[in-house]
Design a protein around this motif. Structure first.
Motif, PDB file in Angstrom:
ATOM      1  N   PRO A 199       0.836  -1.215   0.000  1.00  0.00           N
ATOM      2  CA  PRO A 199       0.000   0.000   0.000  1.00  0.00           C
ATOM      3  C   PRO A 199       0.865   1.256   0.000  1.00  0.00           C
ATOM      4  N   ALA A 200       0.496   2.173  -0.843  1.00  0.00           N
ATOM      5  CA  ALA A 200       1.255   3.421  -0.948  1.00  0.00           C
ATOM      6  C   ALA A 200       0.296   4.552  -1.248  1.00  0.00           C
ATOM      7  N   GLU A 201       0.816   5.753  -1.264  1.00  0.00           N
ATOM      8  CA  GLU A 201      -0.029   6.896  -1.578  1.00  0.00           C
ATOM      9  C   GLU A 201      -0.554   6.787  -3.010  1.00  0.00           C
ATOM     10  N   VAL A 202      -1.806   7.190  -3.164  1.00  0.00           N
ATOM     11  CA  VAL A 202      -2.421   7.143  -4.487  1.00  0.00           C
ATOM     12  C   VAL A 202      -2.166   8.475  -5.159  1.00  0.00           C
ATOM     13  N   ARG A 203      -1.095   8.545  -5.887  1.00  0.00           N
ATOM     14  CA  ARG A 203      -0.713   9.775  -6.561  1.00  0.00           C
ATOM     15  C   ARG A 203      -0.995   9.677  -8.048  1.00  0.00           C
ATOM     16  N   ARG A 204      -1.300  10.819  -8.632  1.00  0.00           N
ATOM     17  CA  ARG A 204      -1.468  10.946 -10.074  1.00  0.00           C
ATOM     18  C   ARG A 204      -2.538   9.997 -10.617  1.00  0.00           C
ATOM     19  N   VAL A 205      -3.625   9.848  -9.889  1.00  0.00           N
ATOM     20  CA  VAL A 205      -4.783   9.080 -10.350  1.00  0.00           C
ATOM     21  C   VAL A 205      -5.996   9.993 -10.342  1.00  0.00           C
ATOM     22  N   GLY A 206      -6.642  10.154 -11.487  1.00  0.00           N
ATOM     23  CA  GLY A 206      -7.869  10.927 -11.557  1.00  0.00           C
ATOM     24  C   GLY A 206      -9.054  10.078 -11.131  1.00  0.00           C
ATOM     25  N   ALA A 247      -5.118  15.815 -18.032  1.00  0.00           N
ATOM     26  CA  ALA A 247      -4.087  15.765 -19.070  1.00  0.00           C
ATOM     27  C   ALA A 247      -2.748  16.253 -18.535  1.00  0.00           C
ATOM     28  N   GLY A 248      -1.741  15.415 -18.666  1.00  0.00           N
ATOM     29  CA  GLY A 248      -0.401  15.770 -18.235  1.00  0.00           C
ATOM     30  C   GLY A 248      -0.159  15.677 -16.749  1.00  0.00           C
ATOM     31  N   THR A 249      -1.181  15.282 -15.965  1.00  0.00           N
ATOM     32  CA  THR A 249      -1.020  15.239 -14.508  1.00  0.00           C
ATOM     33  C   THR A 249      -1.266  13.861 -13.905  1.00  0.00           C
ATOM     34  N   VAL A 250      -1.904  12.940 -14.640  1.00  0.00           N
ATOM     35  CA  VAL A 250      -2.241  11.636 -14.067  1.00  0.00           C
ATOM     36  C   VAL A 250      -1.614  10.523 -14.883  1.00  0.00           C
ATOM     37  N   ARG A 251      -1.500   9.357 -14.254  1.00  0.00           N
ATOM     38  CA  ARG A 251      -0.992   8.172 -14.950  1.00  0.00           C
ATOM     39  C   ARG A 251      -2.093   7.141 -15.159  1.00  0.00           C
ATOM     40  N   ALA A 252      -3.280   7.377 -14.570  1.00  0.00           N
ATOM     41  CA  ALA A 252      -4.421   6.489 -14.736  1.00  0.00           C
ATOM     42  C   ALA A 252      -5.661   7.212 -14.220  1.00  0.00           C
ATOM     43  N   VAL A 253      -6.835   6.714 -14.627  1.00  0.00           N
ATOM     44  CA  VAL A 253      -8.103   7.319 -14.215  1.00  0.00           C
ATOM     45  C   VAL A 253      -9.062   6.223 -13.788  1.00  0.00           C
ATOM     46  N   ASP A 264      -6.961  -0.102  -8.430  1.00  0.00           N
ATOM     47  CA  ASP A 264      -6.470  -0.754  -9.649  1.00  0.00           C
ATOM     48  C   ASP A 264      -5.796   0.252 -10.573  1.00  0.00           C
ATOM     49  N   ALA A 265      -6.364   1.454 -10.658  1.00  0.00           N
ATOM     50  CA  ALA A 265      -5.743   2.494 -11.478  1.00  0.00           C
ATOM     51  C   ALA A 265      -4.379   2.879 -10.925  1.00  0.00           C
ATOM     52  N   ALA A 266      -4.287   3.004  -9.603  1.00  0.00           N
ATOM     53  CA  ALA A 266      -3.023   3.383  -8.983  1.00  0.00           C
ATOM     54  C   ALA A 266      -1.943   2.324  -9.182  1.00  0.00           C
ATOM     55  N   LEU A 267      -2.353   1.060  -9.242  1.00  0.00           N
ATOM     56  CA  LEU A 267      -1.393  -0.040  -9.347  1.00  0.00           C
ATOM     57  C   LEU A 267      -1.146  -0.475 -10.783  1.00  0.00           C
ATOM     58  N   ALA A 268      -1.870   0.103 -11.745  1.00  0.00           N
ATOM     59  CA  ALA A 268      -1.819  -0.387 -13.120  1.00  0.00           C
ATOM     60  C   ALA A 268      -0.422  -0.311 -13.719  1.00  0.00           C
ATOM     61  N   GLU A 269       0.289   0.781 -13.472  1.00  0.00           N
ATOM     62  CA  GLU A 269       1.613   0.968 -14.070  1.00  0.00           C
ATOM     63  C   GLU A 269       2.601  -0.084 -13.581  1.00  0.00           C
ATOM     64  N   SER A 270       2.647  -0.286 -12.258  1.00  0.00           N
ATOM     65  CA  SER A 270       3.591  -1.262 -11.716  1.00  0.00           C
ATOM     66  C   SER A 270       3.176  -2.686 -12.060  1.00  0.00           C
TER      67      SER A 270
END
Length: 429
Positions: free
Chosen positions: A64-71, A127-133, A185-191
């Motif tokens: 578990p980590a901070e949910v950053r850059r997720v819309g 746009a330009g601020t998130v890695r997932a939504v 799931d959005a927060a973890l999608a990249e990793s």
């Protein structure tokens, strides 16, 4: 040449290959936490695994980590708790959060038109601020139309490579559970994508045509692409695979399994390829999500062991007891099965894992009455199992569980149906 299926347990550092009769034909015992790609390499190098046409893996659980850059976008539900309500402070930081007009009623009819202009504005903020939504709509299970239309707008603005997770992809009745699951799931999608892509590359290096699956938290499988999008579905996979695998090693279709390690024993049940549920929701980092926990009992004294077994046998009085774990020799004897290869149980459970589909939602009973609703629930569960990879010819179904809903203005019932079966075997070249 022998065709086999590989099971990779990256938590315990074990790998096995099973033949078509679920017999171990090759194994590797590595160190806990070994990279799954290395476990696969070692299994193929050291043993005679034959031609592997399927790899099923258990990956280490995310931290578990901070949910950053997720819309986070909520459609409807203005009178409900806002998104991320009740989240721990350390995990509550996100990208843009918005609530827009739209959503559906309990019967799937539209409660308000979707505010597409507001969705587009939200997308521009992302746009330009998130890695997932993450997108969730009120009664999105009954009618996912607004979620899907919003996702299409987001893809147009943010590009097709931006992960957009919808709450309707999770089979959970509650809006907050669906929403929480989509956000995580959005927060973890990249990793998740990075880890699975690495393993996929290792699989295809050896066997270009082999299929890759991940183990879910109920011990069934999730396809490679679905696992990249639904990391929370794999929480608890190691325990679930161990329960199923211990029964398979013991040669029984169902069992009470006791796993004794580090001064405590975890007791659970596997029956017909399924794990009885406790009714409690699973949590990740203190956030409640849509999946449910299996019925497990944890004991730290031998005198509590008999009571834990009795609880695990509830409803299945004749189940055998299978013992695994580094301290299983300390558990009481009697009519039990001790496995010499018990440390391979989770890897075996992965290699032999089946596909499952479930439905758990409220059905509004029209002119066809309850029979039509039950038939629809069964078909939805079967369809979900087939989409997960099950062979439609060999599906098994559980009896449909029904709970009448007395607080809604039309006849309705909450129905739960599950279908499970072996994966469809690839066509031999």
């Amino acid at each position: 040449m022998t065709r086999s299926r590989a099971g990779i347990d990256a938590i315990a550092g074990r790998a096995v290959a099973l033949d078509e009769e679920n017999r171990i034909v090759a194994s590797h015992r590595g160190l806990p936490g070994t990279e799954p790609s290395r476990l696969l390499d070692a299994l193929i190098t050291e043993g005679d695994a034959g031609t592997v046409d399927r790899v099923v893996a258990i990956l280490p659980e995310p931290v578990p980590a901070e949910v950053r850059r997720v819309g986070v976008l909520r459609i409807g539900g203005a009178t409900a708790l806002p998104p991320l309500a009740g989240w721990p402070e350390r995990m509550s930081g996100t990208g843009p959060v918005a609530m827009v007009r739209g959503g559906h009623e309990y019967d799937g009819t539209e409660s308000a038109p979707l505010d597409l202009d507001a969705v587009a504005e939200f997308a521009r903020q992302c746009a330009g601020t998130v890695r997932a939504v993450a997108v969730s709509g009120v009664h999105g299970l009954e009618n996912p139309d607004h979620e899907q239309r919003a996702a299409a707008v987001l893809a147009d603005v943010l590009g097709p490579d931006m992960p957009v997770l919808t709450g309707g992809e999770t089979e959970a009745i509650g809006l907050l559970e669906r929403e929480n699951t989509a956000v995580l799931d959005a927060a973890l999608a990249e990793s998740a994508r990075a880890r699975i892509d690495e393993l996929g590359a290792a699989v295809r290096k050896h066997y270009p045509d082999a299929e890759l699956y991940l183990v879910r938290g109920d011990g069934a499988v999730l396809s490679e692409l679905d696992a990249q999008r639904h990391a929370t579905a794999c929480l608890g996979a190691g325990r679930a695979a161990l329960l199923h695998g211990a029964a398979r090693l013991a040669g029984v279709p169902a069992a009470v399994v006791a796993d004794a390690n580090d001064g405590r024993t975890v007791v659970g049940t596997t029956y017909g390829g399924l794990l009885p549920e406790s009714g409690a929701h699973r949590e990740f980092g203190g956030v409640r999500i849509g999946s449910r926990l299996p019925r497990l009992t944890v004991v730290d004294r031998e005198r509590s062991f008999a009571a834990a077994v009795a609880r695990a046998r509830y409803g299945y009085d004749e189940l055998p007891v299978v013992l695994v774990g580094t301290q299983s020799a300390d558990l009481p004897g009697g009519s039990v099965i001790r496995l010499p290869d018990g440390d391979l149980a989770a890897a075996v459970g992965a290699a032999a894992a089946e596909a499952a589909g479930s439905v758990d939602r409220i059905f509004w009973q029209g002119a066809g009455g309850g029979e039509d609703s039950v038939a629809r629930a069964r078909q939805l569960a079967r369809d979900a199992a087939v989409r997960a990879g099950a062979d439609p010819r060999t599906l098994r179904e559980t009896p449909v569980k029904e709970a009448l809903m007395t607080y809604v203005p039309v006849p309705a019932a909450r129905l739960r149906a599950i279908a499970v079966g072996p994966l469809l075997e690839p066509v031999a070249p």
